[in-house]
Design a protein around this motif. Structure first.
Motif, PDB file in Angstrom:
ATOM      1  N   LEU A 191      39.857 -37.517   5.059  1.00  0.00           N
ATOM      2  CA  LEU A 191      38.985 -38.631   5.436  1.00  0.00           C
ATOM      3  C   LEU A 191      38.090 -38.248   6.610  1.00  0.00           C
ATOM      4  O   LEU A 191      36.878 -38.475   6.582  1.00  0.00           O
ATOM      5  N   MET A 231      44.728 -40.330  11.335  1.00  0.00           N
ATOM      6  CA  MET A 231      43.837 -40.315  10.180  1.00  0.00           C
ATOM      7  C   MET A 231      43.943 -38.955   9.492  1.00  0.00           C
ATOM      8  O   MET A 231      43.948 -37.923  10.159  1.00  0.00           O
ATOM      9  N   GLY A 252      41.334 -41.950   1.731  1.00  0.00           N
ATOM     10  CA  GLY A 252      41.508 -40.680   2.425  1.00  0.00           C
ATOM     11  C   GLY A 252      42.695 -39.893   1.934  1.00  0.00           C
ATOM     12  O   GLY A 252      43.336 -39.186   2.708  1.00  0.00           O
ATOM     13  N   THR A 297      42.801 -45.824   4.321  1.00  0.00           N
ATOM     14  CA  THR A 297      43.340 -44.615   4.952  1.00  0.00           C
ATOM     15  C   THR A 297      44.857 -44.542   4.902  1.00  0.00           C
ATOM     16  O   THR A 297      45.541 -45.512   5.219  1.00  0.00           O
TER      17      THR A 297
END
Length: 188
Positions: free
Chosen positions: A90, A86, A13, A79
């Motif tokens: 992603l 997050m 990500g 990630t």
């Protein structure tokens, strides 16, 4: 699963060329157990999710990403943690992959999660958010071990290779657990 072994689609990500998470993903390729191959998907070409665009048909990078997910036996998501969560890159990719709702290519996929950060807590806040998104999409996340590579700038050498034995052991273990889960969930 086919007779050729376990095919895992991995993606990070982060778009940064020197990303620790991309380094961790490449380390996972090398540390994968026998019989497992980890193919890497690039999230950079995926546009921002827009339902108006989706109604005209998925853009080519989205179609390609969904096809990669469908062809994989399992997923490996690496990630980073941005602002205690997050990253948008992603989440955006997962938003596209989650469509159509309840019929997405992610439905029923086993998934391993890991992450790296220069901070002291690794990606301990981003990973639960990712698990929530995966649960909504009917994925089966490997519960243990949590691979939270903290102080990532000390865990990789100048060539981007993972040098920390503990982290490498955890990566091997989570990939082994992903392999076991995928085999247990495979249709008989």
């Amino acid at each position: 699963m086919n007779g050729e072994g376990l095919r895992v689609l991995g993606f990070a990500g982060s778009l940064r060329a020197g990303s620790y998470n991309r380094m961790l993903l490449h380390a996972a390729q090398k540390l994968a157990p026998e019989g497992m191959t980890v193919e890497i998907a690039d999230l950079a070409p995926i546009p921002l999710f827009n339902q108006d665009v989706e109604q005209q048909g998925d853009p080519e990078p989205v179609t390609a990403f969904k096809q990669q997910i469908m062809a994989a036996d399992a997923l490996l998501i690496v990630t980073p943690e941005y602002q205690h969560g997050m990253p948008g890159v992603l989440k955006n990719a997962l938003d596209w992959a989650s469509r159509p709702s309840r019929q997405s290519p992610m439905q029923g996929k086993p998934v391993a999660i890991m992450g790296a950060s220069p901070g002291m807590t690794g990606t301990s806040r981003a990973q639960p958010q990712l698990r929530q998104t995966l649960t909504y999409n009917g994925c089966y996340a490997v519960p243990q071990p949590e691979v939270l590579v903290s102080r990532a700038h000390e865990r990789f050498d100048d060539g981007g290779r993972l040098t920390d034995r503990t982290a490498a052991g955890l990566v091997r273990q989570v990939l082994g657990n992903l392999s076991d889960l995928t085999r247990r969930l495979a249709p008989k």
